[in-house]
Each structure stands twice: as C-alpha cells, then as structure tokens.
Enzyme design. Structure first.
Site, PDB file in Angstrom:
ATOM      1  N   TYR A  14       0.819  -1.212   0.000  1.00  0.00           N
ATOM      2  CA  TYR A  14       0.000   0.000   0.000  1.00  0.00           C
ATOM      3  C   TYR A  14       0.857   1.269   0.000  1.00  0.00           C
ATOM      4  CZ  TYR A  14      -3.281  -3.588   1.477  1.00  0.00           C
ATOM      5  OH  TYR A  14      -4.022  -4.738   1.561  1.00  0.00           O
ATOM      6  N   TYR A 142     -14.429  -5.610   3.240  1.00  0.00           N
ATOM      7  CA  TYR A 142     -13.089  -5.868   2.692  1.00  0.00           C
ATOM      8  C   TYR A 142     -12.783  -7.344   2.881  1.00  0.00           C
ATOM      9  CZ  TYR A 142      -8.070  -6.068   2.087  1.00  0.00           C
ATOM     10  OH  TYR A 142      -6.817  -6.420   1.652  1.00  0.00           O
ATOM     11  N   ASP A 243     -16.417 -14.274   6.684  1.00  0.00           N
ATOM     12  CA  ASP A 243     -14.987 -13.973   6.605  1.00  0.00           C
ATOM     13  C   ASP A 243     -14.521 -13.544   7.993  1.00  0.00           C
ATOM     14  OD1 ASP A 243     -12.482 -12.910   6.282  1.00  0.00           O
ATOM     15  OD2 ASP A 243     -12.976 -11.636   4.578  1.00  0.00           O
ATOM     16  N   LYS A 272      -4.808 -14.769   9.600  1.00  0.00           N
ATOM     17  CA  LYS A 272      -4.150 -13.793  10.483  1.00  0.00           C
ATOM     18  C   LYS A 272      -3.648 -14.412  11.784  1.00  0.00           C
ATOM     19  CE  LYS A 272      -5.981  -9.479   8.620  1.00  0.00           C
ATOM     20  NZ  LYS A 272      -4.738  -9.046   8.001  1.00  0.00           N
TER      21      LYS A 272
END
Length: 423
Positions: A14, A142, A243, A272
């Site tokens: 990013y 997202y 998710d 994660k």
C-alpha cells in the site's frame, strides 16, 4: 541495514514506488515491543496487522517452531498428511460454529476467501444450478486483494476501484447501519431481503465480515444483522460465507465473531491470528453438505491446491497458539483491553478533529473528520514510543492480548496527544 536499497528496490504494501512512505528498520521484537535498529523501543498497537495476538518471541511458539524444524519443515499435502495438520484441523472443527466439519488449509487470508467463493460456485454447479455464480456483499466490506476477493470488497469506498472493469460484477447491499450495542432496527434488512428476492436464482452466497467490518471502515454492527442474514440465506436458498480472517480467535470478545449472533455459516474463512502471527497460514471451513455437494458430478474433486497447503511448520506453530488460547486467558485479557480502550480513548471525542470513537473487544478506533498523512502521523507516534499504522480517516488499535495496562496507555496517549496537536 541498507535502507537506501530498500527504498529503491523493495515495494512495500500500500505504498508508492515513486514516493514511498518511510520504512523503519527493525532489529528484533519481544513481547509487545518492536525494537528499531537505532535502539528505539515501540509498543506495538497493530499486532502486526492483527496477527501477533500472543506478542513476539513467545517461548511456546518458538519451541514449537524449533521442534518441527528438526522433523520436517514442509512436505506437499497432495497424497501426504502429517500430525500437525491433523491436530490443527481437529481443533478448528471442535472450536468453530456448529456444523463446520471440513477444513481446507490455505496459505493466506485472500486465498481462503478465493477458496470459499470457488466452493460456493462449484457447490451450486454440481447441484445443476450453474446460473448461481454471483455474490451479495454488504458495502464497506473488505475481503482481500486477489481478484475474486476484490470483487466482493466495497466497489466505491474500497481500495480497488481501479480494477472495476476487470472484476466480476457482484451485487452490493447497504452496509449494516445499527451499531453494536444500539437498539436494533429491523427496517435495515428490507433492501437485502429485496435483493435476495430478486437475485437469489443467480446468487451463490452472501459473503460478509461478521460484526466487524475491518479494512473497509473499522465498523462494528449489531449481531442481529448477522442473525437475519443467516435466516434470509436459508429462506432464499443461498449459502452464507463468514470472513473471520480479522475477527477469529478472540479479537471481538468472542472466540469467533459469529458467536455474538449464535449462528453458523455454511463456509468460514480464518487466517491472520491462526499462528499467533508467526507464519502465514489460513483455513476455509465448510459444512458436510457443502463438501459433499462440491464433489458431486464433474469434476468430482475440488480443483484447488496451494503449494504450501498444510505446511507442517505453520501448523505446528498454530497448534501451539491454539494451546495458549485453550487456557482461556485470552477472554479476560480482551475484556481488560476493551475496558481500558473505552476509558482512555473517550477523551478523543472532545477534540475538534475527531468524528467518532468506537471500541469492541481488543479493537479501538478513532475516526477523524479528515484524512491525515500516514507518514506524518507515524512519525509523531514513534516519537512517543508507539507503533500505530492508520489509514484514511481511521486511527485504530489492535494490540496483542498480552499487553499490560501501562503499555496500552502509551498507545492511547499517543493517539490523543497527536490528534490534539493537529486539531
């Protein structure tokens, strides 16, 4: 450390290759602290993008990694299996919401989402409904940066608008509006109900982030929205994909965010924190019905197989992380973090440049009225001994569960001081 080479040749996430954000060289990390090359000691407020829930250099996780290294660090998962993967999948099946019986191991969160979406499409194709290949997703969502995952991220407020011409066209519902803890408003389900009524014949699944919309806005919504989504999916015969990559393993105050609504999805994505931030690993879980449905008819198998699927080293560290979670200490740790974040971030509400402050579990968010330069903010935070990486108008904290009160205060104070200086 050759920082000049880094700036000229290494592309960080990013950021621009033309005008890259500053990158600070790390020498080592311990507990909740990241140590820079120049000796600066920072309290980590991000858990390395929400993953390092037990902190850094943890003796139990280190021990698991070292022990597995002496056995086998990797072996292909096609035609072979091993104890670390079996033990991990046993735990995931046992801990996950009821009915999730099959586990597909992957190597990143985005891939877990891709796998979930492929499962949903193949499931319906094998039931003779190949026309059911689209997805409904709430806005402000997202789900990752790969192509199918990008297609179900918010098409307007997300970060992937540049690719809209090449992404599959999905169907977007209004973002959940009733905040977590507020009085539930049933009217907000009307448009999703209408969309499912109109499009259920072409929709494979609804995909959402349960209770917490992460990188799409750090928004916390009412569990009744999730509960009603489950009911609507059943009513209109579409699958529900949860998710839980960001929320899984305790971050929201429950082991899984689905637990806030006491629902079970048809497919669930994890990642994660699964290895405590040590290794890249993810998992897509599904019901027995989905698994059997995917493998009916041609091609009779699920055509997906990441090279590092079921990596023994990652699975071993994940098992050690699961053992730490199994003690149950995480629950009181997260409750303590939530209480302290509520108290110490509340003072930010009085600042002229702050639009909102919200907290859920071990997540604290300060939303500003305007976006600030990330590099400038980070410089201020580092000067105060805090590692915080904001984005857009959002300055947020997702610290390791093992953080002490004094350490967490360094983070909250850094946010307040910086925003006060800029107001």
């Amino acid at each position: 450390m050759d920082i000049q080479f880094d700036q000229q040749h290494i592309w960080h996430p990013y950021t621009s290759a033309v005008n890259p954000l500053p990158c600070y060289p790390v020498s080592h990390a311990e507990g909740v602290h990241i140590y820079l090359d120049n000796g600066t000691k920072l309290v980590d407020g991000m858990s390395s993008w929400w993953a390092a829930i037990h902190g850094y250099n943890h003796p139990e996780l280190n021990k698991a990694a070292k022990a597995q290294l002496e056995k086998v660090s990797h072996v292909m998962f096609g035609g072979l299996t091993h104890e670390p993967a079996i033990q991990l999948c046993k735990t995931l099946v046992e801990w996950s919401p009821e009915g999730l019986e099959r586990v597909f191991l992957a190597d990143s969160g985005s891939v877990a989402v891709e796998v979930a979406m492929k499962m949903a499409v193949q499931y319906w194709a094998c039931q003779g409904s190949s026309n059911k290949y689209k997805f409904i997703a709430p806005r402000n969502g997202y789900h990752g940066d790969t192509f199918a995952a990008m297609s179900v991220c918010d098409p307007v407020n997300g970060m992937h608008t540049l690719f809209q011409n090449v992404l599959p066209k999905q169907i977007f519902a209004p973002a959940p509006q009733t905040r977590f803890g507020a009085l539930w408003n049933e009217d907000e389900m009307l448009e999703l109900d209408e969309l499912l009524q109109r499009h259920h014949h072409e929709v494979a699944a609804v995909i959402l982030e349960p209770v917490v919309q992460g990188a799409g806005g750090m928004r916390f919504y009412h569990p009744n929205y999730l509960k009603r989504c489950r009911q609507l999916c059943d009513q209109y015969n579409v699958l529900l994909i949860a998710d839980e990559i960001a929320t899984g393993f305790g971050r929201s105050g429950e082991l899984f965010a689905c637990d806030h609504a006491d629902i079970s999805p048809d497919i669930m994505c994890l990642g994660k924190a699964i290895t405590g931030g040590y290794m890249t690993l993810a998992a897509t879980l599904c019901t027995e019905d989905v698994a059997m449905g995917v493998c009916q008819g041609d091609p009779g198998v699920f055509m997906h197989g990441p090279t590092f699927m079921g990596n023994p080293l990652a699975c071993s560290v994940a098992n050690a992380s699961m053992a730490l979670l199994e003690t149950g200490q995480w629950r009181s740790q997260v409750q303590s973090i939530e209480s302290q974040l509520r108290e110490e971030l509340a003072v930010c509400k009085a600042l002229d440049n702050v639009a909102d402050v919200r907290v859920l579990g071990a997540i604290g968010v300060v939303e500003t009225k305007q976006a600030y330069d990330v590099g400038t903010l980070q410089k201020h935070f580092i000067q105060q001994g805090a590692w915080i990486r904001p984005f857009g108008k959002l300055i947020y904290l997702m610290p390791p569960y093992v953080i002490e009160k004094e350490q967490l205060s360094i983070l909250t104070q850094a946010i307040f001081n910086t925003l006060k200086q800029m107001s």
